[in-house]
Design a protein around this motif. Structure first.
Motif, short mmCIF file in Angstrom:
data_model
loop_
_atom_site.label_atom_id
_atom_site.label_comp_id
_atom_site.label_asym_id
_atom_site.label_seq_id
_atom_site.Cartn_x
_atom_site.Cartn_y
_atom_site.Cartn_z
N GLU A 3 40.33 18.16 41.41
CA GLU A 3 39.87 17.88 42.77
C GLU A 3 39.96 19.14 43.60
OE1 GLU A 3 40.71 14.71 46.33
OE2 GLU A 3 41.06 14.14 44.24
N LEU A 4 38.81 19.55 44.13
CA LEU A 4 38.71 20.77 44.92
C LEU A 4 38.47 20.42 46.38
CD1 LEU A 4 36.25 22.69 42.56
CD2 LEU A 4 38.70 23.12 42.79
N PRO A 5 38.98 21.24 47.32
CA PRO A 5 38.63 21.04 48.72
C PRO A 5 37.10 21.09 48.88
CG PRO A 5 40.44 22.61 48.52
CD PRO A 5 39.93 22.35 47.13
N ALA A 16 34.32 22.77 46.43
CA ALA A 16 33.55 21.88 45.56
C ALA A 16 32.05 22.06 45.79
CB ALA A 16 33.96 20.42 45.80
N ASP A 17 31.66 22.21 47.05
CA ASP A 17 30.24 22.42 47.37
C ASP A 17 29.74 23.74 46.77
OD1 ASP A 17 30.29 20.03 48.75
OD2 ASP A 17 30.26 20.96 50.75
N TYR A 18 30.55 24.80 46.88
CA TYR A 18 30.17 26.10 46.32
C TYR A 18 30.04 26.01 44.79
CZ TYR A 18 30.64 30.82 44.55
OH TYR A 18 30.46 31.98 43.83
N VAL A 19 31.01 25.39 44.13
CA VAL A 19 31.00 25.27 42.67
C VAL A 19 29.78 24.46 42.22
CG1 VAL A 19 32.23 24.29 40.69
CG2 VAL A 19 33.47 25.65 42.38
N ALA A 20 29.49 23.37 42.91
CA ALA A 20 28.33 22.54 42.56
C ALA A 20 27.02 23.31 42.73
CB ALA A 20 28.31 21.26 43.39
N ALA A 21 26.91 24.08 43.82
CA ALA A 21 25.71 24.88 44.05
C ALA A 21 25.58 25.98 43.01
CB ALA A 21 25.75 25.48 45.46
N THR A 26 40.15 31.58 50.87
CA THR A 26 40.79 31.36 52.16
C THR A 26 39.85 30.47 52.95
OG1 THR A 26 41.84 33.54 52.10
CG2 THR A 26 41.73 32.43 54.25
N LEU A 27 40.35 29.30 53.35
CA LEU A 27 39.53 28.33 54.08
C LEU A 27 39.91 28.35 55.55
CD1 LEU A 27 39.73 25.32 51.58
CD2 LEU A 27 37.99 27.13 51.71
N GLU A 28 38.90 28.12 56.39
CA GLU A 28 39.13 28.04 57.84
C GLU A 28 38.06 27.13 58.43
OE1 GLU A 28 38.18 31.28 61.02
OE2 GLU A 28 40.23 31.64 60.29
N GLU A 59 48.62 29.11 46.95
CA GLU A 59 49.54 30.24 47.12
C GLU A 59 49.43 30.68 48.56
OE1 GLU A 59 48.72 33.42 44.38
OE2 GLU A 59 49.23 32.20 42.64
N ASP A 60 50.50 30.45 49.32
CA ASP A 60 50.51 30.76 50.74
C ASP A 60 49.32 30.08 51.42
OD1 ASP A 60 52.88 32.30 50.44
OD2 ASP A 60 51.67 33.99 49.77
N ASP A 61 48.42 30.85 52.03
CA ASP A 61 47.29 30.26 52.75
C ASP A 61 46.01 30.25 51.91
OD1 ASP A 61 46.88 32.99 52.75
OD2 ASP A 61 46.12 33.08 54.81
N GLN A 62 46.14 30.45 50.61
CA GLN A 62 44.97 30.50 49.75
C GLN A 62 44.95 29.34 48.74
OE1 GLN A 62 45.32 34.47 48.04
NE2 GLN A 62 43.73 35.17 49.44
N VAL A 63 43.73 28.97 48.36
CA VAL A 63 43.52 28.02 47.27
C VAL A 63 43.05 28.87 46.09
CG1 VAL A 63 42.26 26.01 46.45
CG2 VAL A 63 42.88 26.20 48.88
N VAL A 64 43.85 28.86 45.01
CA VAL A 64 43.54 29.68 43.84
C VAL A 64 42.96 28.77 42.76
CG1 VAL A 64 44.47 31.27 42.11
CG2 VAL A 64 45.43 31.24 44.44
N VAL A 65 41.76 29.12 42.33
CA VAL A 65 41.04 28.32 41.34
C VAL A 65 40.73 29.22 40.15
CG1 VAL A 65 39.02 26.87 40.93
CG2 VAL A 65 40.03 26.94 43.21
N GLU A 66 41.02 28.73 38.95
CA GLU A 66 40.79 29.52 37.75
C GLU A 66 39.90 28.76 36.78
OE1 GLU A 66 44.80 32.10 37.22
OE2 GLU A 66 44.92 30.00 36.61
#
Length: 109
Positions: free
Chosen positions: A4-6, A10-15, A96-98, A70-77
Motif C-alpha cells: 500500500e502506497l500513499p 501510487a498514482d506515479y507508479v501506476a502512470a 518527500t510528500l507535501e 525514514e524521518d520525513d521520507q517514504v522510501v520505496v524499493e
C-alpha cells in the motif's frame, strides 16, 4: 506482492506502468525536485524531459516491492525493467510528500 502506497506515489507508479508522461507528472508539485542518480531536475518542464528521454524511451517500469518511512521520507524499493543495460535493476526511491503531492524524489541504484 502488493504493497500500500500513499496516493501520490501510487498514482506515479501506476502512470509509470502505463509509460504516460502526463499522468506521471500529475502527482508532482509544480516546483518539485527530482534527483536521478546524481542528476537534478526541477519543475514540470524538466521532469517531463526526464520522463520522456530516460524513462519512456527505454520503457523503464518500476515495480515497488518494499516500503518504509525514514524521518520525513517514504522510501520505496523494487526492480525496474525495460530496454536498458542491466535490466532489471533494483532501485530505491526516496519520496518527500507535501500537501498530497510529491515535493521531492531521489532515485538511486
Amino acid at each position: 506482492m502488493s504493497i500500500e502506497l500513499p496516493k501520490p506515489i501510487a498514482d506515479y507508479v501506476a502512470a509509470n506502468a502505463r509509460l504516460n508522461a502526463d499522468a506521471m507528472l500529475k502527482p508532482f508539485a509544480a516546483d518539485a525536485i527530482f534527483l536521478d542518480n546524481g542528476k537534478r531536475f526541477e519543475g514540470h518542464d524538466q521532469l517531463r524531459t526526464l520522463f520522456e528521454e530516460e524513462v519512456i524511451a527505454v520503457k523503464a517500469i518500476f515495480t515497488p516491492d518494499a516500503i518504509r518511512r525514514e524521518d520525513d521520507q517514504v522510501v520505496v524499493e523494487g526492480p525496474a525493467h525495460g530496454d536498458f543495460p542491466g535490466s532489471p535493476l533494483r532501485f530505491t526511491y526516496r519520496f518527500t510528500l507535501e500537501a498530497n503531492a510529491i515535493k521531492a524524489l531521489e532515485v538511486t541504484i
